[in-house]
Design an enzyme around this catalytic site. Structure first.
Site, mmCIF file in Angstrom:
data_model
loop_
_atom_site.group_PDB
_atom_site.id
_atom_site.type_symbol
_atom_site.label_atom_id
_atom_site.label_comp_id
_atom_site.label_asym_id
_atom_site.label_seq_id
_atom_site.Cartn_x
_atom_site.Cartn_y
_atom_site.Cartn_z
ATOM 1 N N GLY A 141 1.053 -1.454 4.303
ATOM 2 C CA GLY A 141 1.676 -0.156 4.050
ATOM 3 C C GLY A 141 2.892 0.030 4.922
ATOM 4 C CG MET A 200 -7.786 8.101 2.070
ATOM 5 S SD MET A 200 -6.892 8.180 3.620
ATOM 6 C CE MET A 200 -6.140 6.547 3.656
ATOM 7 N N GLY A 231 -8.332 5.402 6.946
ATOM 8 C CA GLY A 231 -7.920 6.811 6.986
ATOM 9 C C GLY A 231 -6.425 6.985 7.172
ATOM 10 C CG PHE A 232 -4.948 8.184 9.710
ATOM 11 C CD1 PHE A 232 -4.340 9.357 9.285
ATOM 12 C CD2 PHE A 232 -6.252 8.241 10.192
ATOM 13 C CE1 PHE A 232 -5.011 10.570 9.343
ATOM 14 C CE2 PHE A 232 -6.935 9.453 10.263
ATOM 15 C CZ PHE A 232 -6.311 10.620 9.834
ATOM 16 N N GLY A 233 -2.372 5.000 7.834
ATOM 17 C CA GLY A 233 -1.510 3.826 7.899
ATOM 18 C C GLY A 233 -0.969 3.666 9.317
ATOM 19 N N GLY A 234 -0.339 2.536 9.550
ATOM 20 C CA GLY A 234 0.376 2.322 10.804
ATOM 21 C C GLY A 234 -0.493 2.128 12.035
ATOM 22 C CG MET A 257 -11.511 -1.229 5.631
ATOM 23 S SD MET A 257 -9.925 -1.029 4.783
ATOM 24 C CE MET A 257 -8.918 -0.182 6.009
ATOM 25 C CG ASP A 291 -4.987 3.118 0.858
ATOM 26 O OD1 ASP A 291 -5.973 2.364 0.805
ATOM 27 O OD2 ASP A 291 -3.896 2.798 1.367
ATOM 28 C CG HIS A 346 -9.320 1.005 -0.197
ATOM 29 N ND1 HIS A 346 -8.641 0.841 1.000
ATOM 30 C CD2 HIS A 346 -10.623 1.169 0.135
ATOM 31 C CE1 HIS A 346 -9.511 0.894 2.000
ATOM 32 N NE2 HIS A 346 -10.705 1.107 1.506
ATOM 33 C CG ASP A 402 -6.234 -1.886 3.624
ATOM 34 O OD1 ASP A 402 -5.132 -1.661 4.145
ATOM 35 O OD2 ASP A 402 -6.832 -1.077 2.877
ATOM 36 N N GLY A 403 -4.972 -3.223 6.823
ATOM 37 C CA GLY A 403 -4.839 -2.504 8.083
ATOM 38 C C GLY A 403 -4.143 -3.334 9.144
ATOM 39 N N GLY A 404 -2.961 -2.893 9.535
ATOM 40 C CA GLY A 404 -2.241 -3.576 10.602
ATOM 41 C C GLY A 404 -1.695 -4.941 10.217
ATOM 42 C CG MET A 436 -11.021 4.461 2.148
ATOM 43 S SD MET A 436 -9.431 4.386 2.976
ATOM 44 C CE MET A 436 -8.364 4.230 1.544
ATOM 45 C CB SER A 452 -0.887 -0.002 1.245
ATOM 46 O OG SER A 452 -1.494 1.267 1.379
ATOM 47 C CG HIS A 469 -4.128 -1.304 -1.323
ATOM 48 N ND1 HIS A 469 -5.330 -1.949 -1.545
ATOM 49 C CD2 HIS A 469 -4.376 -0.388 -0.349
ATOM 50 C CE1 HIS A 469 -6.259 -1.464 -0.736
ATOM 51 N NE2 HIS A 469 -5.699 -0.500 -0.004
HETATM 52 C C1 DX5 Z 1 -5.942 2.675 5.611
HETATM 53 C C2 DX5 Z 1 -5.623 2.182 4.239
HETATM 54 C C3 DX5 Z 1 -4.570 1.144 4.181
HETATM 55 C C4 DX5 Z 1 -3.256 1.513 4.794
HETATM 56 C C5 DX5 Z 1 -2.852 0.337 5.606
HETATM 57 O O1 DX5 Z 1 -7.097 3.428 5.581
HETATM 58 O O2 DX5 Z 1 -6.768 1.686 3.575
HETATM 59 O O3 DX5 Z 1 -4.397 0.637 2.862
HETATM 60 O O4 DX5 Z 1 -2.230 1.796 3.876
HETATM 61 O O5 DX5 Z 1 -1.732 0.696 6.306
HETATM 62 P P1 DX5 Z 1 -0.971 -0.260 7.296
HETATM 63 O O6 DX5 Z 1 -0.567 -1.469 6.542
HETATM 64 O O7 DX5 Z 1 0.170 0.605 7.713
HETATM 65 O O8 DX5 Z 1 -1.910 -0.558 8.439
HETATM 66 ZN ZN ZN Z 2 -6.477 0.583 1.629
#
Ligand code: DX5
Ligand code: ZN
Length: 236
Positions: A196, A36, A141-144, A136, A34, A65, A174-176, A67, A7, A32
């Site tokens: 990501g 937003m 909304g955010f990575g990490g 999800m 994102d 994706h 997707d996520g974590g 959002m 991502s 991937h």
């Molecule tokens: C979050 C995104 C993800 C994001 C995941 O809203 O949809 O694609 O990049 O990030 P990680 O892998 O850091 O949780």
């Molecule tokens: Zn995503």
């Protein structure tokens, strides 16, 4: 076979082409992306012009994706920009059937995304239309962010539904997705792993993509071994 979808949300946007190439060398098979809008989620990223540039920088399929609110208004623009897979949120689509038809009509592979609090069973009637379902495992909304543990039940339930209905859509998460969570995610039944931070966060996308994918494959191999062992124990 599990696949890794890097991502780019956590990539260095000033060097996107290089970062994507590194993640591909590390084993990423689909990128991937994102999107937003600052309304559906409390963050903003990129739109069709950036997708069009990424399209020129890699041969890998682009998994976009969305959002965003009112995604139907932008489906044609993403198709034109070169998106291959396009997913919309269940929560953003009051006319989900129409949204998926529009995506198909524009020649892309349609996906539907569920926020953590949205039940998998709500999708029963629409599942025959989708190429992938994206669970999800953080609030988008955010990575990490940290993986939300009950997502594992949702992945299992979705895999169950797929078997019950005799369908073959793919299950994406997707996520974590990271070293400490990936084995449980794969064992729950996810095949498309979006990551990501675990790929780009330390500035070593090739190395880190490779390591994450290796951990995912190892978990997958263990499943096969235990299935075979389970089968044998029934015979004896
Ligand atoms: C979050 C995104 C993800 C994001 C995941 O809203 O949809 O694609 O990049 O990030 P990680 O892998 O850091 O949780
Ligand atoms: Zn995503």
């Amino acid at each position: 076979m599990v696949e890794l979808l890097p991502s780019i949300l956590s990539a260095d946007f000033a060097h996107l082409a290089d970062q994507i190439a590194a993640a591909e060398r590390g084993g990423g098979t689909t990128i991937h992306v994102d999107v937003m809008d600052g309304h559906f989620v409390p963050n903003m990223t990129l739109g069709p012009p950036v997708v069009a540039s990424i399209r020129k920088a890699t041969r890998l399929p682009l998994d976009c994706h969305l959002m965003i609110d009112n995604p139907n208004e932008y489906i044609a623009a993403f198709a034109e920009a070169g998106a291959n897979w396009l997913s919309v949120h269940y929560e953003a689509c009051p006319h989900l059937h129409r949204s998926l038809e529009l995506i198909l009509h524009h020649g892309m592979k349609p996906g539907v995304v569920l926020n953590p609090a949205t039940r998998v069973d709500l999708l029963v009637d629409i599942l025959p239309m989708v190429h992938h379902v994206l669970i999800m495992s953080v609030n988008p909304g955010f990575g990490g962010q940290e993986f939300i543990p009950f997502s594992l039940h949702k992945i299992r339930r979705l895999a169950e539904l797929r078997a019950e209905l005799g369908l073959d859509f793919r299950i994406e998460v997707d996520g974590g997705v990271a070293h400490d969570t990936v084995a449980a995610i794969v064992q729950a039944g996810a095949e498309l792993l979006v990551a990501g931070n675990a790929v780009f966060g330390a500035g070593q996308p090739e190395r880190d993509a490779r390591a994450l994918l290796a951990a995912a494959r190892e978990a997958e191999d263990q499943m096969t071994v235990s299935k075979v062992a389970g089968g044998k124990s029934k015979i004896h």
